[in-house]
Write a protein that holds these residues in place. Structure first.
Motif, PDB file in Angstrom:
ATOM      1  N   UNK A   6       0.837  -1.199   0.000  1.00 41.61           N
ATOM      2  CA  UNK A   6       0.000   0.000   0.000  1.00 41.61           C
ATOM      3  C   UNK A   6       0.873   1.250   0.000  1.00 41.61           C
ATOM      4  N   UNK A   7       1.951   1.228   0.770  1.00 40.48           N
ATOM      5  CA  UNK A   7       2.861   2.374   0.826  1.00 40.48           C
ATOM      6  C   UNK A   7       3.530   2.599  -0.528  1.00 40.48           C
ATOM      7  N   UNK A   8       3.951   1.522  -1.192  1.00 41.37           N
ATOM      8  CA  UNK A   8       4.579   1.652  -2.503  1.00 41.37           C
ATOM      9  C   UNK A   8       3.588   2.215  -3.528  1.00 41.37           C
ATOM     10  N   UNK A   9       2.341   1.764  -3.458  1.00 38.70           N
ATOM     11  CA  UNK A   9       1.327   2.308  -4.353  1.00 38.70           C
ATOM     12  C   UNK A   9       1.111   3.797  -4.091  1.00 38.70           C
ATOM     13  N   UNK A  10       1.095   4.171  -2.823  1.00 36.97           N
ATOM     14  CA  UNK A  10       0.937   5.589  -2.474  1.00 36.97           C
ATOM     15  C   UNK A  10       2.088   6.415  -3.021  1.00 36.97           C
ATOM     16  N   UNK A  15       4.337  10.395  -6.739  1.00 35.85           N
ATOM     17  CA  UNK A  15       5.341  10.809  -7.723  1.00 35.85           C
ATOM     18  C   UNK A  15       4.667  11.129  -9.057  1.00 35.85           C
ATOM     19  N   UNK A  16       3.711  10.290  -9.459  1.00 36.78           N
ATOM     20  CA  UNK A  16       2.982  10.547 -10.706  1.00 36.78           C
ATOM     21  C   UNK A  16       2.244  11.881 -10.636  1.00 36.78           C
ATOM     22  N   UNK A  17       1.628  12.159  -9.494  1.00 37.76           N
ATOM     23  CA  UNK A  17       0.904  13.414  -9.322  1.00 37.76           C
ATOM     24  C   UNK A  17       1.816  14.626  -9.409  1.00 37.76           C
ATOM     25  N   UNK A  18       2.990  14.528  -8.826  1.00 35.18           N
ATOM     26  CA  UNK A  18       3.945  15.641  -8.866  1.00 35.18           C
ATOM     27  C   UNK A  18       4.417  15.880 -10.306  1.00 35.18           C
TER      28      UNK A  18
END
Length: 103
Positions: A6-10, A15-18
């Motif tokens: 879950x942390x890796x997905x977050x 990163x994608x959002x940034x």
């Protein structure tokens, strides 16, 4: 290990959002056809995500939706004089706003 997944997905989504935010700011600063293309691309990605959540992303209604959205974007682009989507004054105001926040 489930918490790690879950942390890796977050982190991946963060990163994608940034990255998308940086591209969006660049598109807004450049304006014109680049901004139009970016908005059209984001709208198509959003439409795909909606259809994927509904489980119809590759079926007839979704394909009709993609075609309709593309036609709408093309008509919108054609309706705007000379393809310019952001006036120079608005572009300068946006540059001032961005520089106020990011230096």
């Amino acid at each position: 290990t489930e918490d790690l997944v879950v942390f890796k997905l977050f982190i991946t989504r963060l990163i994608s959002g940034v990255i998308v935010l940086a591209i969006a700011v660049a598109a807004m600063l450049l304006g014109g056809n680049i901004l139009f293309a970016f908005v059209a691309l984001i709208s198509m990605i959003g439409l795909f995500e909606l259809y994927r959540a509904s489980g119809i992303e590759k079926k007839g209604p979704a394909i009709a939706g993609y075609i309709g959205a593309l036609l709408y974007e093309m008509l919108l682009w054609a309706a705007v004089s000379e393809g310019e989507l952001m006036a120079a004054a608005d572009q300068q105001a946006l540059k001032n706003l961005v520089s106020a926040y990011f230096g």
